[in-house]
Design a protein around this motif. Structure first.
Motif, PDB file in Angstrom:
ATOM      1  N   GLY A   1      45.126  38.053  38.614  1.00 53.94           N
ATOM      2  CA  GLY A   1      44.269  37.275  39.497  1.00 53.94           C
ATOM      3  C   GLY A   1      43.240  38.129  40.195  1.00 53.94           C
ATOM      4  O   GLY A   1      42.830  37.826  41.319  1.00 53.94           O
ATOM      5  N   ALA A   2      42.784  39.193  39.553  1.00 58.46           N
ATOM      6  CA  ALA A   2      41.902  40.162  40.210  1.00 58.46           C
ATOM      7  C   ALA A   2      40.581  40.334  39.490  1.00 58.46           C
ATOM      8  O   ALA A   2      39.936  41.386  39.616  1.00 58.46           O
ATOM      9  CB  ALA A   2      42.619  41.513  40.333  1.00 58.46           C
ATOM     10  N   LEU A   3      40.139  39.329  38.721  1.00 56.22           N
ATOM     11  CA  LEU A   3      38.844  39.406  38.038  1.00 56.22           C
ATOM     12  C   LEU A   3      37.845  38.561  38.815  1.00 56.22           C
ATOM     13  O   LEU A   3      37.916  37.324  38.829  1.00 56.22           O
ATOM     14  CB  LEU A   3      38.967  38.904  36.597  1.00 56.22           C
ATOM     15  CG  LEU A   3      37.689  38.917  35.770  1.00 56.22           C
ATOM     16  CD1 LEU A   3      37.128  40.335  35.640  1.00 56.22           C
ATOM     17  CD2 LEU A   3      37.935  38.318  34.387  1.00 56.22           C
ATOM     18  N   CYS A   4      36.909  39.240  39.471  1.00 53.18           N
ATOM     19  CA  CYS A   4      35.936  38.527  40.295  1.00 53.18           C
ATOM     20  C   CYS A   4      34.919  37.810  39.426  1.00 53.18           C
ATOM     21  O   CYS A   4      34.713  38.143  38.251  1.00 53.18           O
ATOM     22  CB  CYS A   4      35.220  39.509  41.227  1.00 53.18           C
ATOM     23  SG  CYS A   4      36.335  40.305  42.402  1.00 53.18           S
ATOM     24  N   SER A   5      34.248  36.837  40.010  1.00 49.78           N
ATOM     25  CA  SER A   5      33.292  36.005  39.279  1.00 49.78           C
ATOM     26  C   SER A   5      32.089  36.787  38.785  1.00 49.78           C
ATOM     27  O   SER A   5      31.390  36.345  37.879  1.00 49.78           O
ATOM     28  CB  SER A   5      32.827  34.839  40.165  1.00 49.78           C
ATOM     29  OG  SER A   5      32.228  35.332  41.358  1.00 49.78           O
ATOM     30  N   ASP A   6      31.824  37.962  39.381  1.00 50.64           N
ATOM     31  CA  ASP A   6      30.714  38.787  38.911  1.00 50.64           C
ATOM     32  C   ASP A   6      31.149  39.813  37.871  1.00 50.64           C
ATOM     33  O   ASP A   6      30.370  40.682  37.471  1.00 50.64           O
ATOM     34  CB  ASP A   6      30.035  39.488  40.085  1.00 50.64           C
ATOM     35  CG  ASP A   6      30.979  40.443  40.823  1.00 50.64           C
ATOM     36  OD1 ASP A   6      32.177  40.518  40.442  1.00 50.64           O
ATOM     37  OD2 ASP A   6      30.510  41.111  41.766  1.00 50.64           O
ATOM     38  N   GLY A   7      32.431  39.754  37.423  1.00 47.32           N
ATOM     39  CA  GLY A   7      32.929  40.670  36.418  1.00 47.32           C
ATOM     40  C   GLY A   7      33.552  41.926  36.982  1.00 47.32           C
ATOM     41  O   GLY A   7      34.112  42.729  36.221  1.00 47.32           O
ATOM     42  N   SER A   8      33.493  42.146  38.253  1.00 44.61           N
ATOM     43  CA  SER A   8      34.103  43.326  38.859  1.00 44.61           C
ATOM     44  C   SER A   8      35.585  43.075  39.110  1.00 44.61           C
ATOM     45  O   SER A   8      36.075  41.943  38.990  1.00 44.61           O
ATOM     46  CB  SER A   8      33.391  43.686  40.165  1.00 44.61           C
ATOM     47  OG  SER A   8      33.517  42.631  41.111  1.00 44.61           O
ATOM     48  N   ILE A   9      36.302  44.142  39.469  1.00 46.77           N
ATOM     49  CA  ILE A   9      37.728  44.042  39.753  1.00 46.77           C
ATOM     50  C   ILE A   9      37.916  43.928  41.268  1.00 46.77           C
ATOM     51  O   ILE A   9      37.404  44.744  42.037  1.00 46.77           O
ATOM     52  CB  ILE A   9      38.486  45.275  39.226  1.00 46.77           C
ATOM     53  CG1 ILE A   9      38.131  45.532  37.751  1.00 46.77           C
ATOM     54  CG2 ILE A   9      39.985  45.088  39.390  1.00 46.77           C
ATOM     55  CD1 ILE A   9      38.477  44.409  36.822  1.00 46.77           C
ATOM     56  N   CYS A  10      38.637  42.896  41.679  1.00 51.41           N
ATOM     57  CA  CYS A  10      38.862  42.691  43.112  1.00 51.41           C
ATOM     58  C   CYS A  10      40.359  42.769  43.413  1.00 51.41           C
ATOM     59  O   CYS A  10      41.151  43.163  42.551  1.00 51.41           O
ATOM     60  CB  CYS A  10      38.274  41.358  43.558  1.00 51.41           C
ATOM     61  SG  CYS A  10      38.735  39.950  42.522  1.00 51.41           S
ATOM     62  N   GLU A  11      40.756  42.409  44.601  1.00 53.20           N
ATOM     63  CA  GLU A  11      42.156  42.474  44.991  1.00 53.20           C
ATOM     64  C   GLU A  11      42.950  41.371  44.273  1.00 53.20           C
ATOM     65  O   GLU A  11      42.437  40.272  44.044  1.00 53.20           O
ATOM     66  CB  GLU A  11      42.299  42.310  46.495  1.00 53.20           C
ATOM     67  CG  GLU A  11      41.758  43.470  47.305  1.00 53.20           C
ATOM     68  CD  GLU A  11      42.501  44.761  47.020  1.00 53.20           C
ATOM     69  OE1 GLU A  11      43.750  44.702  46.875  1.00 53.20           O
ATOM     70  OE2 GLU A  11      41.847  45.828  46.915  1.00 53.20           O
ATOM     71  N   PRO A  12      44.213  41.665  43.920  1.00 54.40           N
ATOM     72  CA  PRO A  12      45.045  40.644  43.269  1.00 54.40           C
ATOM     73  C   PRO A  12      45.084  39.353  44.066  1.00 54.40           C
ATOM     74  O   PRO A  12      45.259  39.368  45.292  1.00 54.40           O
ATOM     75  CB  PRO A  12      46.428  41.304  43.202  1.00 54.40           C
ATOM     76  CG  PRO A  12      46.136  42.777  43.170  1.00 54.40           C
ATOM     77  CD  PRO A  12      44.924  42.945  44.051  1.00 54.40           C
ATOM     78  N   GLY A  13      44.875  38.236  43.372  1.00 53.60           N
ATOM     79  CA  GLY A  13      44.901  36.927  44.001  1.00 53.60           C
ATOM     80  C   GLY A  13      43.557  36.446  44.469  1.00 53.60           C
ATOM     81  O   GLY A  13      43.419  35.280  44.851  1.00 53.60           O
ATOM     82  N   GLU A  14      42.531  37.310  44.445  1.00 54.07           N
ATOM     83  CA  GLU A  14      41.216  36.920  44.949  1.00 54.07           C
ATOM     84  C   GLU A  14      40.248  36.509  43.832  1.00 54.07           C
ATOM     85  O   GLU A  14      39.136  36.087  44.134  1.00 54.07           O
ATOM     86  CB  GLU A  14      40.608  38.068  45.753  1.00 54.07           C
ATOM     87  CG  GLU A  14      41.376  38.409  47.024  1.00 54.07           C
ATOM     88  CD  GLU A  14      40.712  39.508  47.827  1.00 54.07           C
ATOM     89  OE1 GLU A  14      39.670  40.034  47.345  1.00 54.07           O
ATOM     90  OE2 GLU A  14      41.217  39.850  48.912  1.00 54.07           O
ATOM     91  N   GLY A  15      40.653  36.665  42.597  1.00 51.34           N
ATOM     92  CA  GLY A  15      39.734  36.367  41.506  1.00 51.34           C
ATOM     93  C   GLY A  15      40.339  35.403  40.502  1.00 51.34           C
ATOM     94  O   GLY A  15      41.319  34.699  40.787  1.00 51.34           O
ATOM     95  N   PHE A  16      39.751  35.374  39.294  1.00 50.68           N
ATOM     96  CA  PHE A  16      40.257  34.515  38.239  1.00 50.68           C
ATOM     97  C   PHE A  16      41.686  34.925  37.876  1.00 50.68           C
ATOM     98  O   PHE A  16      42.032  36.111  37.849  1.00 50.68           O
ATOM     99  CB  PHE A  16      39.378  34.627  36.989  1.00 50.68           C
ATOM    100  CG  PHE A  16      38.049  33.957  37.129  1.00 50.68           C
ATOM    101  CD1 PHE A  16      37.950  32.572  37.214  1.00 50.68           C
ATOM    102  CD2 PHE A  16      36.875  34.704  37.160  1.00 50.68           C
ATOM    103  CE1 PHE A  16      36.719  31.944  37.325  1.00 50.68           C
ATOM    104  CE2 PHE A  16      35.645  34.091  37.268  1.00 50.68           C
ATOM    105  CZ  PHE A  16      35.557  32.700  37.357  1.00 50.68           C
ATOM    106  N   LEU A  17      42.499  33.922  37.541  1.00 54.18           N
ATOM    107  CA  LEU A  17      43.870  34.161  37.124  1.00 54.18           C
ATOM    108  C   LEU A  17      44.084  33.497  35.766  1.00 54.18           C
ATOM    109  O   LEU A  17      43.747  32.320  35.583  1.00 54.18           O
ATOM    110  CB  LEU A  17      44.850  33.576  38.148  1.00 54.18           C
ATOM    111  CG  LEU A  17      46.345  33.716  37.806  1.00 54.18           C
ATOM    112  CD1 LEU A  17      46.760  35.181  37.814  1.00 54.18           C
ATOM    113  CD2 LEU A  17      47.194  32.915  38.793  1.00 54.18           C
ATOM    114  N   ILE A  18      44.621  34.242  34.799  1.00 56.76           N
ATOM    115  CA  ILE A  18      44.888  33.660  33.481  1.00 56.76           C
ATOM    116  C   ILE A  18      46.353  33.821  33.141  1.00 56.76           C
ATOM    117  O   ILE A  18      47.054  34.686  33.677  1.00 56.76           O
ATOM    118  CB  ILE A  18      44.023  34.297  32.377  1.00 56.76           C
ATOM    119  CG1 ILE A  18      44.358  35.783  32.203  1.00 56.76           C
ATOM    120  CG2 ILE A  18      42.540  34.106  32.647  1.00 56.76           C
ATOM    121  CD1 ILE A  18      43.695  36.390  30.990  1.00 56.76           C
ATOM    122  N   SER A  19      46.817  32.966  32.245  1.00 61.11           N
ATOM    123  CA  SER A  19      48.212  32.959  31.813  1.00 61.11           C
ATOM    124  C   SER A  19      48.257  32.797  30.300  1.00 61.11           C
ATOM    125  O   SER A  19      47.546  31.963  29.739  1.00 61.11           O
ATOM    126  CB  SER A  19      48.967  31.800  32.468  1.00 61.11           C
ATOM    127  OG  SER A  19      50.179  31.533  31.771  1.00 61.11           O
TER     128      SER A  19
END
Length: 940
Positions: free
Chosen positions: A455-473
């Motif tokens: 869950g740490a992929l930001c909308s601009d493609g950068s890496i953010c803190e876990p839970g703050e970005g896109f989450l995939i399963s």
């Protein structure tokens, strides 16, 4: 002198005065057309020399079903068999695949780098992308419409033409001195419901002026993709992969025999513990992946090319000749989606530490079957979940695709003429091949995928803190499930567009002088002398995302999509000489020698001896010996590292030292291959003994025995390195091999740093290109031609048979010699028989292409269960195959011709190969079935 343009200018300055001196003299003898054929530098009028020569003339090209040069070579026995000659059916998106849209010709199965490709007797730049570590000339860049004929010398010829002629020469002769305009249109397709169409348009125009001729040609070819899934016999792989986009799950403590597979995997391909389902077998639970559903047999391909030849004759007998050719090809390479091995997924939802990861829950938050199994296990064993993460084994959801555009050009300008009884020629040439490849689909960033699982992929493609970005399963094959999970926008960020650019250039200057020296023993000693200087430059620059380097621990940022950087150049100069000596009445000897010197290598001299004896007007006996060599290619000396993998046979000597090898089945290792700028030359000796017999003017029979011994082959051999490590502890390294070491085996060690016994391979094995192997092959070639008339029809019967007596290859000194003749992809007998007929306006031909049977591939490694499932035995042989082609044509007066070609007239399926992942042998057979092609020609 590093600047190639300056080098060409200097060479031209040196050679121009020579041309002027020769041009000042006029021949005093009666002019006779003097023909130079491949296999001799001496111009003469006798086409039957001391070495066999295979010629594909204009009639052969027209009566074939080929739309391209690579398709044409599939009908020639000397270029069939083995994996040396390859077409776009070998294309793919991986580093081990042939470059998308490209093809190469090889003689005797010895490899494209051992076959010298010439155009009008001169070299052309190689492809900027290598096939493995082999440089090759992309024959798809040669428009078929430009070719007048092809001359194939299937014996070693380094003494005449230099390096890369270990197995012989393929010389493409362009059309010149053409008069008129010819336009040709063709369209072909199979009977199958899939669109397997091929479209071709080409024209040739030529006009003679007062003292010159201009010939122009243009060619366009477009082929639609054919997939393995388009044919019933190849739609289902016999051995599907155990990794699908519906993943399998495991933990550090969860017993391996209880791997859990995604229950959403369709029932017919899900292997698990259900009573009414396929048993999990020894592979635990998995979802079967049928790679044949995604792989093309022939990828989409488009080519267009154009060019010109221009010759101008001067009053003093000198001719100025020019050749210009340009082509552009666009090809695709598609491979299965990238596998994921043991990638980590957090147990708990990074957005809510009190909840499990969405991979383990349903959309409503309840446990899915996999989550329930994990929770039950941990509660029973430990009372709570004690791991931070679990592992998945599966695949990404999308197949990998590369698109490659290659632009090639070649220009030659030169002078030729006579000086007394001597003919001279000098020329400058330049050629270039540039490729732009784009990995356009299914190529994922490792760091972004790992971030998205947390869950740490930001909308601009950068890496953010876990839970703050896109989450995939990965659950349910990565399908979108809402609640902020598996947002399609995440995949747009995870997938990368990966470029790769290459450029290969060749600049050369050459001169030659041929004529008669003096009378001797009632005959004339003829000679040819000459030399050349050339500059080669090669660069293959992949994206940093795809490079494995020292800095990133040889792990490219993109998953399972590595590329190798190559940057190298060299300057070569050579001198050669050839004599044709009459020893007695009807007995001639050919003596030739050549010295080549490489700026980055060394100087090598290669001799050649040939004998030709004609005791009768109808009989010629011939024999030859030649010493050959091949300098290491630029892709071998200038390469950085290549990531690959290998399957090693568990021979007894390996089974005694490695726990990975149980002595019954093969085991796989991941490898890192290093280039080597200290390689030595490959060397070879070739022998030929034969005859040509013409009992009448209408019948000719040739029979030749050939033998080629090729040594010091450049390659890597994982088995050799593993065996070396058993006797040399310095090659063993705990956990991983140091990045700077080009050779070594990583193994598991105890707490004191002592390797466990037996050894357990634990990481990437380092391999370096070395002069390791040998290969020896011999066989018999037979040709027969017969011209006759009957029933008011003119007939021509042509037969060409190649029979391989042996093909022995030894990968390295530590492993045994293998006999390849009669094994997988190495048929012993290849034959082409054609019957042509011509009556008034009607004409046509029937051609039968025969490929003998051979052993299936590695069936002795299959379990009894698999052999019983397939209904075969371990000694099964792939049956022989004969494909019959029919062509029928009609001339509507002098200007129009209509042709209908039916390829595979009897719609024979390719033989099944159980040991191939594609179910067939794509090098020796095809799956297109009955294929129709109509062509229309108009001549002005």
């Amino acid at each position: 002198m590093k600047n190639p343009l300056l080098m060409l200018a200097a060479a031209g300055f040196v050679l121009s005065p020579v041309a002027q001196v020769f041009a000042a003299e006029e021949s005093q003898i009666e002019e006779v057309e003097r023909i130079q054929v491949t296999g001799s530098r001496i111009k003469g009028i006798d086409m039957e020399g001391a070495q066999p020569l295979v010629t594909i003339d204009a009639d052969d090209i027209k009566s074939s079903s080929a739309n391209s040069v690579s398709e044409l070579l599939r009908e020639v026995g000397q270029t069939r068999g083995g994996t040396g000659t390859f077409s776009t059916s070998a294309s793919g998106a991986l580093s081990g695949s042939s470059p998308a849209g490209q093809a190469a010709g090889s003689l005797r199965g010895l490899g494209a780098s051992s076959t010298l490709t010439l155009i009008n007797g001169r070299r052309v730049s190689v492809s900027s992308f290598a096939f493995g570590s082999e440089n090759f000339v992309d024959i798809n860049a040669i428009p078929l419409a430009a070719i007048e004929r092809i001359e194939i010398l299937p014996t070693g010829a380094s003494a005449l033409y230099g390096a890369d002629a270990v197995a012989g020469v393929i010389n493409y002769i362009l059309k010149t001195d053409y008069e008129g305009l010819e336009l040709n249109l063709s369209y072909g397709d199979s009977e199958a419901s899939s669109d397997d169409s091929k479209k071709n348009f080409n024209l040739v125009w030529g006009k003679s002026f007062e003292n010159s001729n201009l010939t122009l040609f243009a060619d366009y070819y477009d082929r639609n993709a054919t997939y393995l899934r388009d044919r019933e016999q190849t739609a289902e792989s016999f051995f599907p992969s155990k990794q699908h986009a519906w993943a399998s799950y495991n933990t550090l403590f969860f017993d391996l025999a209880k791997d859990k597979v995604d229950p959403n995997c369709p029932d017919d391909i899900r292997f698990d513990d259900r009573d009414d389902a396929h048993p999990a077998e020894r592979f635990f639970e998995y979802c079967a992946y049928n790679s044949n559903q995604y792989r093309p047999y022939e990828p989409a391909f488009e080519q267009w090319g154009a060019g010109a030849t221009f010759n101008m004759d001067f009053d003093n007998g000198t001719q100025w000749f020019n050749e210009l050719m340009f082509s552009q090809t666009q090809g695709q390479g598609e491979s299965t989606s990238a596998p994921l091995n043991g990638i980590e997924v957090p147990f708990f939802d990074p957005r809510d530490p009190d909840s499990l990861h969405p991979s383990l829950t349903n959309p409503d938050g309840t446990l899915n079957p996999i989550g329930q199994a994990f929770v039950d296990f941990y509660e029973a064993e430990f009372g709570e979940i004690i791991d931070d993460s679990f592992q998945i084994y599966g695949r990404l959801p999308d197949t990998r695709l590369v698109e490659n555009e290659t632009r090639s050009w070649r220009f030659v300008t030169g002078l030729r003429g006579d000086w007394g009884e001597w003919a001279w020629e000098t020329a400058l040439s330049a050629s270039r091949s540039e490729s732009e490849q784009l990995g356009s689909a299914g190529i994922a960033s490792r760091s972004k995928l790992e971030a998205a699982l947390n869950g740490a992929l930001c909308s601009d493609g950068s890496i953010c803190e876990p839970g703050e970005g896109f989450l995939i399963s990965p659950y349910d094959a990565w399908a979108a499930r809402g609640d902020g999970v598996n947002d399609p926008a995440a995949w747009d960020l995870i997938y990368e567009q990966v470029p790769r650019n290459g450029k290969s250039s060749l600049y050369s200057a050459d001169f030659s002088l041929t004529g008669d020296l003096f009378e001797w023993r009632g005959g004339t000693i003829s000679a040819a002398f000459g030399g050349e200087v050339r500059r080669e430059e090669l660069e293959d620059i992949p994206s940093e995302l795809a490079e494995g380097t020292f800095e990133n621990g040889f792990q490219p940022e993109v998953i399972r999509f590595g590329s190798t950087r190559v940057e190298a150049d060299r300057t070569t100069w050579a001198l050669f000489g050839e004599l044709q000596v009459p020893l007695a009445e009807g007995l001639d000897m050919q003596l030739a020698g050549r010295y080549d010197h490489y700026s980055d290598f060394d100087g090598v001299f290669n001799p050649q001896v040939g004998l030709r004896y004609q005791p009768l007007d109808s009989l010629i006996l011939r024999g030859s010996w030649a010493s050959s060599f091949r300098a290491p290619s630029l892709a071998q000396v200038g390469a950085d590292v290549k990531l690959s993998s290998a399957v090693v046979e568990c021979k007894p000597e390996l089974a005694m030292g490695y726990a990975d090898c149980d002595g019954a089945s093969d085991f796989s290792i991941d490898t890192i291959e290093f280039g080597n700028d200290s390689l030595e030359a490959e060397e070879a000796d070739s022998y030929n003994l034969g005859l040509a017999y013409s009992p009448t003017d209408d019948i000719t029979l040739t029979l030749d025995y050939w033998n080629i011994e090729h040594e010091q082959l450049v390659s890597v051999d994982p088995e050799f390195t593993l065996l070396q490590a058993l006797s040399n502890p310095e090659l063993l390294h705990c956990d991983s091999v140091p990045a700077s070491n080009p050779q070594g085996v990583p193994v598991r060690c105890d707490e004191n740093g002592v390797p466990l016994s037996p050894l357990v391979v634990d990481g990437d094995v380092h391999l370096q290109l070395q002069n390791l192997g040998t290969q020896k092959t011999d066989g018999i070639d037979l040709t027969y031609s017969h011209y006759f008339s009957g029933l008011g029809i003119d007939w021509t019967l042509l037969a060409d048979v190649t029979h391989v007596l042996s093909f022995k290859r030894q990968k390295s000194a530590s492993v045994g010699e293998e006999e390849l003749a009669g094994t997988y992809q190495y048929p012993e007998t290849l034959a082409t028989t054609t019957l042509r007929f011509d009556r008034d306006q009607w004409f046509g031909s029937v051609t039968a292409l025969y490929t003998s049977g051979y052993e299936d591939n590695d069936l002795d490694a299959l379990s009894d269960f698999d052999l019983e499932r397939l209904g075969i035995t371990a000694d099964r042989e792939v049956p022989s195959w004969t494909k019959v082609n029919l062509q029928l044509g009609y001339d509507f007066g002098d200007h129009q011709t209509l042709r209908l070609t039916v390829e595979n007239l009897f719609d024979r399926e390719a033989p099944v190969v159980y040991g191939s992942s594609q179910n067939i042998d794509v090098y020796n057979h095809d799956i297109l079935g009955r294929y129709y092609r109509a062509s229309y020609t108009y001549r002005f």
